[in-house]
Every structure is written in C-alpha cells, then in structure tokens.
Design a protein around this motif. Structure first.
Motif, PDB file in Angstrom:
ATOM      1  N   GLY A   1       0.752  -1.318  -0.025  1.00 18.63           N
ATOM      2  CA  GLY A   1      -0.115  -0.067   0.676  1.00 18.63           C
ATOM      3  C   GLY A   1       1.032   1.207  -0.147  1.00 18.63           C
ATOM      4  O   GLY A   1       2.279   1.253   0.760  1.00 18.63           O
ATOM      5  N   ALA A   2       0.851   2.289  -0.272  1.00 18.34           N
ATOM      6  CA  ALA A   2       1.204   3.520  -0.997  1.00 18.34           C
ATOM      7  C   ALA A   2      -0.064   5.260  -0.384  1.00 18.34           C
ATOM      8  O   ALA A   2      -1.378   4.309  -0.475  1.00 18.34           O
ATOM      9  CB  ALA A   2       1.975   3.303  -1.695  1.00 18.34           C
ATOM     10  N   LEU A   3       0.059   5.857   0.386  1.00 22.01           N
ATOM     11  CA  LEU A   3      -0.707   7.198   0.074  1.00 22.01           C
ATOM     12  C   LEU A   3      -0.322   8.040  -1.223  1.00 22.01           C
ATOM     13  O   LEU A   3       0.195   7.872  -1.907  1.00 22.01           O
ATOM     14  CB  LEU A   3       0.217   7.688   1.551  1.00 22.01           C
ATOM     15  CG  LEU A   3      -0.139   7.592   2.797  1.00 22.01           C
ATOM     16  CD1 LEU A   3       0.758   8.253   3.965  1.00 22.01           C
ATOM     17  CD2 LEU A   3      -1.396   7.350   3.152  1.00 22.01           C
ATOM     18  N   LYS A   4      -1.713   7.871  -1.823  1.00 21.78           N
ATOM     19  CA  LYS A   4      -1.398   8.643  -2.870  1.00 21.78           C
ATOM     20  C   LYS A   4      -3.060   9.629  -2.838  1.00 21.78           C
ATOM     21  O   LYS A   4      -3.427   9.633  -2.106  1.00 21.78           O
ATOM     22  CB  LYS A   4      -2.748   7.800  -4.295  1.00 21.78           C
ATOM     23  CG  LYS A   4      -1.514   6.477  -4.685  1.00 21.78           C
ATOM     24  CD  LYS A   4      -1.338   5.929  -5.870  1.00 21.78           C
ATOM     25  CE  LYS A   4      -0.713   5.013  -5.578  1.00 21.78           C
ATOM     26  NZ  LYS A   4      -0.613   3.997  -6.842  1.00 21.78           N
ATOM     27  N   THR A   5      -3.219  10.456  -3.888  1.00 27.85           N
ATOM     28  CA  THR A   5      -4.050  11.899  -3.342  1.00 27.85           C
ATOM     29  C   THR A   5      -4.413  11.546  -5.041  1.00 27.85           C
ATOM     30  O   THR A   5      -3.897  11.041  -6.128  1.00 27.85           O
ATOM     31  CB  THR A   5      -3.550  13.289  -3.739  1.00 27.85           C
ATOM     32  OG1 THR A   5      -1.759  13.270  -4.744  1.00 27.85           O
ATOM     33  CG2 THR A   5      -3.610  13.237  -2.239  1.00 27.85           C
ATOM     34  N   THR A   6      -5.981  11.885  -5.430  1.00 26.06           N
ATOM     35  CA  THR A   6      -7.110  12.080  -6.673  1.00 26.06           C
ATOM     36  C   THR A   6      -7.513  13.589  -6.274  1.00 26.06           C
ATOM     37  O   THR A   6      -8.236  14.026  -5.358  1.00 26.06           O
ATOM     38  CB  THR A   6      -7.922  10.832  -5.731  1.00 26.06           C
ATOM     39  OG1 THR A   6      -8.836  11.331  -7.594  1.00 26.06           O
ATOM     40  CG2 THR A   6      -8.317  10.704  -5.498  1.00 26.06           C
ATOM     41  N   ASP A   7      -8.498  13.414  -7.734  1.00 26.44           N
ATOM     42  CA  ASP A   7      -9.227  14.714  -7.994  1.00 26.44           C
ATOM     43  C   ASP A   7     -10.539  14.289  -7.463  1.00 26.44           C
ATOM     44  O   ASP A   7     -11.549  15.199  -7.243  1.00 26.44           O
ATOM     45  CB  ASP A   7      -9.023  15.373  -9.251  1.00 26.44           C
ATOM     46  CG  ASP A   7      -7.135  16.583  -9.203  1.00 26.44           C
ATOM     47  OD1 ASP A   7      -6.810  16.392  -7.794  1.00 26.44           O
ATOM     48  OD2 ASP A   7      -6.600  16.146  -9.690  1.00 26.44           O
ATOM     49  N   THR A   8     -10.539  12.854  -8.256  1.00 27.00           N
ATOM     50  CA  THR A   8     -12.080  12.911  -8.378  1.00 27.00           C
ATOM     51  C   THR A   8     -12.169  11.801  -7.226  1.00 27.00           C
ATOM     52  O   THR A   8     -11.955  10.303  -7.548  1.00 27.00           O
ATOM     53  CB  THR A   8     -12.468  12.579  -9.695  1.00 27.00           C
ATOM     54  OG1 THR A   8     -11.076  11.491 -10.240  1.00 27.00           O
ATOM     55  CG2 THR A   8     -12.609  13.473  -9.788  1.00 27.00           C
ATOM     56  N   PHE A   9     -12.414  11.484  -6.066  1.00 27.90           N
ATOM     57  CA  PHE A   9     -12.955   9.972  -5.529  1.00 27.90           C
ATOM     58  C   PHE A   9     -13.895   9.347  -6.427  1.00 27.90           C
ATOM     59  O   PHE A   9     -15.293   9.610  -6.404  1.00 27.90           O
ATOM     60  CB  PHE A   9     -13.802  10.824  -4.005  1.00 27.90           C
ATOM     61  CG  PHE A   9     -12.404  11.018  -2.894  1.00 27.90           C
ATOM     62  CD1 PHE A   9     -11.581  11.189  -2.890  1.00 27.90           C
ATOM     63  CD2 PHE A   9     -13.216  12.922  -2.499  1.00 27.90           C
ATOM     64  CE1 PHE A   9     -10.548  11.464  -1.582  1.00 27.90           C
ATOM     65  CE2 PHE A   9     -12.222  12.855  -1.023  1.00 27.90           C
ATOM     66  CZ  PHE A   9     -10.690  12.309  -0.964  1.00 27.90           C
ATOM     67  N   ASP A  10     -13.457   8.011  -6.558  1.00 34.06           N
ATOM     68  CA  ASP A  10     -14.234   7.164  -6.265  1.00 34.06           C
ATOM     69  C   ASP A  10     -15.159   6.311  -4.609  1.00 34.06           C
ATOM     70  O   ASP A  10     -14.689   7.102  -3.959  1.00 34.06           O
ATOM     71  CB  ASP A  10     -13.936   6.172  -6.865  1.00 34.06           C
ATOM     72  CG  ASP A  10     -12.706   4.908  -6.171  1.00 34.06           C
ATOM     73  OD1 ASP A  10     -12.692   5.679  -5.270  1.00 34.06           O
ATOM     74  OD2 ASP A  10     -11.682   4.682  -7.160  1.00 34.06           O
ATOM     75  N   GLU A  11     -15.875   5.326  -4.948  1.00 36.25           N
ATOM     76  CA  GLU A  11     -15.769   4.773  -3.519  1.00 36.25           C
ATOM     77  C   GLU A  11     -15.277   4.257  -2.280  1.00 36.25           C
ATOM     78  O   GLU A  11     -15.047   4.478  -1.525  1.00 36.25           O
ATOM     79  CB  GLU A  11     -17.096   3.446  -3.608  1.00 36.25           C
ATOM     80  CG  GLU A  11     -17.864   2.838  -2.010  1.00 36.25           C
ATOM     81  CD  GLU A  11     -18.479   1.518  -2.789  1.00 36.25           C
ATOM     82  OE1 GLU A  11     -19.248   1.682  -1.538  1.00 36.25           O
ATOM     83  OE2 GLU A  11     -18.890   1.887  -3.491  1.00 36.25           O
ATOM     84  N   PHE A  12     -14.038   3.844  -3.006  1.00 38.28           N
ATOM     85  CA  PHE A  12     -12.287   3.279  -2.580  1.00 38.28           C
ATOM     86  C   PHE A  12     -12.132   4.543  -2.315  1.00 38.28           C
ATOM     87  O   PHE A  12     -11.906   4.575  -0.845  1.00 38.28           O
ATOM     88  CB  PHE A  12     -11.878   1.814  -3.905  1.00 38.28           C
ATOM     89  CG  PHE A  12     -10.552   1.689  -2.696  1.00 38.28           C
ATOM     90  CD1 PHE A  12     -10.720   0.927  -1.341  1.00 38.28           C
ATOM     91  CD2 PHE A  12      -9.480   2.365  -2.488  1.00 38.28           C
ATOM     92  CE1 PHE A  12      -9.512   0.441  -0.667  1.00 38.28           C
ATOM     93  CE2 PHE A  12      -8.793   2.232  -1.801  1.00 38.28           C
ATOM     94  CZ  PHE A  12      -7.944   1.568  -1.377  1.00 38.28           C
ATOM     95  N   SER A  13     -11.597   5.392  -2.476  1.00 39.26           N
ATOM     96  CA  SER A  13     -10.916   6.745  -2.176  1.00 39.26           C
ATOM     97  C   SER A  13     -11.404   6.976  -1.128  1.00 39.26           C
ATOM     98  O   SER A  13     -11.183   8.125   0.051  1.00 39.26           O
ATOM     99  CB  SER A  13     -10.330   7.291  -3.015  1.00 39.26           C
ATOM    100  OG  SER A  13     -10.623   7.768  -4.090  1.00 39.26           O
ATOM    101  N   LYS A  14     -13.152   7.172  -1.334  1.00 40.28           N
ATOM    102  CA  LYS A  14     -13.902   8.548  -0.257  1.00 40.28           C
ATOM    103  C   LYS A  14     -13.410   7.951   0.839  1.00 40.28           C
ATOM    104  O   LYS A  14     -13.486   8.694   1.539  1.00 40.28           O
ATOM    105  CB  LYS A  14     -15.490   8.522  -1.619  1.00 40.28           C
ATOM    106  CG  LYS A  14     -16.003   9.910  -0.127  1.00 40.28           C
ATOM    107  CD  LYS A  14     -15.745  10.777   0.141  1.00 40.28           C
ATOM    108  CE  LYS A  14     -16.245  12.039   0.526  1.00 40.28           C
ATOM    109  NZ  LYS A  14     -16.254  12.075   2.744  1.00 40.28           N
TER     110      LYS A  14
END
Length: 308
Positions: free
Chosen positions: A34-47
């Motif tokens: 696993g690793a920390l990441k950032t996203t501009d648009t959340f999907d269900e998992f990242s949210k």
C-alpha cells in the motif's frame, strides 16, 4: 504526492504468544502493498479511505505523547487535497493492512523520525515499536506495534521478548518441495474480539499453563528450526503446534476449517496454524510437499509464501 510502498506482513510464529512475552518471527510479504496517494476525483474506495484517514488524523492529533509528534498541518492539507491509502492488502486477513497504513503515516508526517537507513540499535527498534503500538491502537484497541514495524523496516523481525527485538536473517528460499502457504478462509476476521476471547481464556490457570509449557515451547522450537534451516525438525514441531492450536484455540479457527485442520494432522499432507489473531482471514499452512497439499486442499484458494 510521492509516497513509498509499504508491504504486508506475515507472523510466521508467535500469534498470541507474543502478548505473553514468548518468541515471534514476522516476515514482510510483498505480494500485497500500500501507499499514500492523492486524487482529484474520489471513487467509493478512495472516499472511504479518505474518511478513515480523517478519523485517524483526529486520533493522532489527540495523542499526548512525548514519544512522537507529527506535522499535522501537512497531514490536514493532504487530506483536503484528496489523500487516500491505495492498498492491495486485504483487510481483516491477518496480514497487516493497518500496519502498512501506520508505517506510511509515520514515514510521511512524523517529526524527527527514525529512518530505516540509520543504525537501528535495540533502543531505536523498541522506540519505533512503542510509537507504532500507540498509533495502531486506533485500529485494534490494543496493538503490539509489530505489524507496522515489520512493514516500515521491510525486514524479517525476531521477537525474543517484549524488550528484545532484532532484525533476523532467514534462510534464502530453495526450489524444494516444501512450502509455507496461505489458505483463504474467505471470511473477514476481526482482531479485537479474538484478543478479548484470548484474554478471557488467560484467566484460566490450565490455559496459562498450556501456553507457557506447550504453546510457547513449540513456538520457540519452530522459530529456531526455521532460522537454522532444520526443516525435518521444523515439521515435527509445526505438527505439534498445529495440534495444540486445534485443541486450545478453537474459537479462533473458523468452524468450517476444524475438519480441514484435523485432516492435515491426520494425513501429514499439511499442517495449519493461525495467521494473526484468527477468526477468519488467512490461515497459515506448512507442508513438506506443496503439490500434495494443493491436491488435498483443491477446494480452497492457496497462496505461496516461502519455499523450502
């Protein structure tokens, strides 16, 4: 953001025993990470991950400890920028999903952190373990800190006692018939209820006696055999350990696997033991003939960990 990968871990030997200060041996398992990441648009998992990280942030913010401090402003900013923990490590499977997350957060935000590149004295290892125990208690109620330590260092770790831990050299893998493998119970296991069952059992004098006179002795023997490459002796001791666990730790073994567990002991095709706290997730298997174990367990999903 650019964050390093942190791997899953497998506690080969020592589950429950290390709570009571017997030996343990944990190894990194790099099939999952696993690793920390950032996203501009959340999907269900990242949210969901971002929401959980926010709860963890609140917990860390309220830690009143002289052991460790964090750059909370940077942590908060990254959360607001869409940070999540991108992980392939299955949760509730006994392979350290929360450990890898804790290692990631410490690596990214701890101030004056102990790095893996410096000379890791026993004092530094114990301090790291204590910090990680504090951090991971958010997930399990009570944590030894061992999973994050293993993930952070990405080294096999030998636990001699609570106050004596050290990196361990394990024999390099051979292309032999023997193997350590994971058996998928296809059930989620929860650590806290299992540890509570164990703590209740510890009130029984007979159980405590079994733990110190049988369980710990065979666990220690298995670790010594594994580290020295004494394969024949290892399997004799693993079989004894498997019998002890079946007899005394039944609540931690999913009901559907009681017969499967006993079949291994009776046929000598494989021997099973708990992987982590049990109750579901993975079960750890040892076999002198992986092909034979695969045939014997053909109805189940197996995953190879180590070859003898």
């Amino acid at each position: 953001m650019k964050s390093p990968l942190f791997y899953a871990k497998i506690l080969l030997f020592g589950e429950y025993g290390i709570i009571k200060d017997s030996k343990g041996l944990a190894i990194p398992f790099n099939a999952y990470r696993g690793a920390l990441k950032t996203t501009d648009t959340f999907d269900e998992f990242s949210k969901k991950s971002n929401d959980n990280l926010r709860k963890f942030f609140t917990y860390i913010s309220n830690l009143n400890s002289e052991l460790v401090s964090f750059d909370l402003a940077a942590f908060q900013k990254d959360l607001d920028n869409g940070m999540y923990f991108d992980s392939s490590i299955p949760q509730g499977y006994g392979v350290g999903s929360s450990g890898a997350l804790v290692a990631s957060i410490y690596d990214q935000y701890a101030q004056d952190k102990i790095t893996v590149l410096e000379n890791l004295t026993r004092e530094k290892l114990l301090k790291l373990k204590e910090i990680f125990s504090l951090m991971e208690s958010f997930f399990h109620g009570k944590s030894s800190g061992l999973d994050p330590l293993n993930s952070y260092l990405s080294l096999p770790i030998l636990i001699n006692s609570k106050e004596h831990i050290e990196p361990a050299g394990i024999p390099s893998q051979k292309e032999g018939k023997g193997a350590v493998f994971l058996l998928d119970s296809e059930q989620i296991g929860e650590t806290e209820p299992m540890v509570n069952i164990f703590m209740n059992k510890m009130k029984n004098e007979g159980f405590r006696k079994m733990l110190s006179e049988e369980f710990a002795i065979y666990t220690d023997a298995c670790i010594d055999d594994f580290l020295k490459g004494n394969v024949t002796s290892l399997f004799t001791n693993v079989k004894s350990l498997s019998k002890i666990v079946l007899k005394n730790f039944k609540p931690m073994i999913p009901d559907a696997f009681h017969k499967v567990w006993k079949k291994g002991i009776d046929t000598n095709d494989y021997y099973l033991k708990l992987c982590g706290s049990g109750g579901g997730g993975y079960i750890l298997g040892f076999t002198e003939d992986y092909q034979k174990a695969q045939e014997s367990l053909k109805d189940y999903k197996l995953e190879l960990v180590y070859r003898f």
